[in-house]
Design a protein around this motif. Sequence first.
Motif, PDB file in Angstrom:
ATOM      1  N   GLY A 157      18.317   0.952  -0.210  1.00 42.50           N
ATOM      2  CA  GLY A 157      17.487   0.658   0.958  1.00 42.50           C
ATOM      3  C   GLY A 157      16.005   0.644   0.636  1.00 42.50           C
ATOM      4  O   GLY A 157      15.270  -0.247   1.077  1.00 42.50           O
ATOM      5  N   ALA A 158      15.542   1.638  -0.146  1.00 43.55           N
ATOM      6  CA  ALA A 158      14.124   1.677  -0.509  1.00 43.55           C
ATOM      7  C   ALA A 158      13.754   0.501  -1.399  1.00 43.55           C
ATOM      8  O   ALA A 158      12.665  -0.082  -1.262  1.00 43.55           O
ATOM      9  CB  ALA A 158      13.799   2.995  -1.205  1.00 43.55           C
ATOM     10  N   GLY A 159      14.655   0.121  -2.323  1.00 46.32           N
ATOM     11  CA  GLY A 159      14.375  -1.031  -3.181  1.00 46.32           C
ATOM     12  C   GLY A 159      14.221  -2.313  -2.382  1.00 46.32           C
ATOM     13  O   GLY A 159      13.271  -3.091  -2.586  1.00 46.32           O
ATOM     14  N   LEU A 160      15.151  -2.551  -1.458  1.00 46.87           N
ATOM     15  CA  LEU A 160      15.051  -3.749  -0.613  1.00 46.87           C
ATOM     16  C   LEU A 160      13.831  -3.674   0.303  1.00 46.87           C
ATOM     17  O   LEU A 160      13.179  -4.691   0.563  1.00 46.87           O
ATOM     18  CB  LEU A 160      16.332  -3.897   0.219  1.00 46.87           C
ATOM     19  N   GLY A 161      13.522  -2.473   0.785  1.00 43.37           N
ATOM     20  CA  GLY A 161      12.357  -2.320   1.653  1.00 43.37           C
ATOM     21  C   GLY A 161      11.053  -2.573   0.920  1.00 43.37           C
ATOM     22  O   GLY A 161      10.121  -3.174   1.477  1.00 43.37           O
ATOM     23  N   LEU A 162      10.956  -2.135  -0.341  1.00 40.67           N
ATOM     24  CA  LEU A 162       9.752  -2.405  -1.136  1.00 40.67           C
ATOM     25  C   LEU A 162       9.577  -3.892  -1.361  1.00 40.67           C
ATOM     26  O   LEU A 162       8.468  -4.421  -1.238  1.00 40.67           O
ATOM     27  CB  LEU A 162       9.851  -1.671  -2.478  1.00 40.67           C
ATOM     28  N   THR A 207      11.057   1.964   4.820  1.00 36.57           N
ATOM     29  CA  THR A 207      10.264   1.612   3.636  1.00 36.57           C
ATOM     30  C   THR A 207       9.451   0.349   3.883  1.00 36.57           C
ATOM     31  O   THR A 207       8.265   0.286   3.527  1.00 36.57           O
ATOM     32  CB  THR A 207      11.188   1.404   2.423  1.00 36.57           C
ATOM     33  N   ARG A 208      10.053  -0.649   4.481  1.00 37.36           N
ATOM     34  CA  ARG A 208       9.332  -1.903   4.748  1.00 37.36           C
ATOM     35  C   ARG A 208       8.141  -1.650   5.668  1.00 37.36           C
ATOM     36  O   ARG A 208       7.038  -2.169   5.436  1.00 37.36           O
ATOM     37  CB  ARG A 208      10.272  -2.921   5.371  1.00 37.36           C
ATOM     38  N   ILE A 236       2.183   2.090  -4.506  1.00 41.21           N
ATOM     39  CA  ILE A 236       2.799   2.079  -3.178  1.00 41.21           C
ATOM     40  C   ILE A 236       3.913   3.110  -3.066  1.00 41.21           C
ATOM     41  O   ILE A 236       3.960   3.890  -2.104  1.00 41.21           O
ATOM     42  CB  ILE A 236       3.324   0.670  -2.840  1.00 41.21           C
ATOM     43  N   LEU A 237       4.825   3.131  -4.038  1.00 44.59           N
ATOM     44  CA  LEU A 237       5.983   4.030  -3.960  1.00 44.59           C
ATOM     45  C   LEU A 237       5.594   5.501  -3.846  1.00 44.59           C
ATOM     46  O   LEU A 237       6.208   6.229  -3.050  1.00 44.59           O
ATOM     47  CB  LEU A 237       6.897   3.802  -5.167  1.00 44.59           C
TER      48      LEU A 237
END
Length: 300
Positions: free
Chosen positions: A101-106, A165-166, A196-197
């Motif tokens: 989820g965080a990867g897709l949101g970034l 995240t997005r 950002i992360l």
Amino acid sequence: MPRPAWPLLAMLWRDKLAFTSAIVLLLIIVAALIGPALLGEMANDQNLRGRNFAPFSLTRGWEFFLGGDSLGRPMLARLIVAAHSTILIAGGTVLAAMVIGAGLGLVGGYIGKNTSQVIMRLADVIMSFPSLLLAVVVLYVLGPSIPNMILVLAITRIPIYLRTTRAEVLEVRERMFVQAAIVMGASHRRIIFRHILPVVAPTLVTIATLDFAFVMLAESSLSFLGIGVQPPDITWGLMVAQGRPYLTSAWWLAFWPGLLIVITALSLNLLSGWMRIALDPNQRWRLEARSTTEASKTNG
């Protein structure tokens, strides 16, 4: 220990509820890690003479202090062994959902509008299905097992991390330090992972702490319905389901695992409230000010 960790530990020590919650969770994690190796054989040994043995007695040994189950197995050993599967499912689900989820949101928050729209529609599709119903259907088709349960629960939790995240990235990418990195020619990968992360990570950790409790309760619900983990594997939720027929004659079969579920969920919720403030630079001063005030009263 790294020096920046000391102020956090000091603030945690002064918040007694959060500190107690952290100690409880630490004990549960340690029991989950070493329990199966030490007590795995004991937890599966059947002794029909000790069926539904009442708790708070040492006549059969310390392992029967919390009573025996319907097959004469010691409840204390089974509770410790069951912690392993319960924590494994909850931890694996949260980790997988957070990473994906965080990867897709970034990506969705930093890269172009079209990519973001595609990713958000994917999250909307997943969220359009009731999570518990989706888990019931998938587990009925694939069969109940620990990997399948982690898979289906992780899928239902991905949108939470994706959307959070997005939203964070859309705000952070407009800040001055990110714009400065872009002007200096930093690569997109460096900007995302180095600038950002780290800003988004505290929010994700707080959500993951809360989500851990939710996933653990979801696993217990599925096990209670009979489509979760199946014997010989054991979880707290399955122990509650197995003890349900004996509520009037042997209450301890369902009470002890249910109590551990409540204690773990409560500890996670209390600790997440502290982490939400401690990991946010804009709100950490509240804990620091409280620590300073208490230290002044002690010295005074």
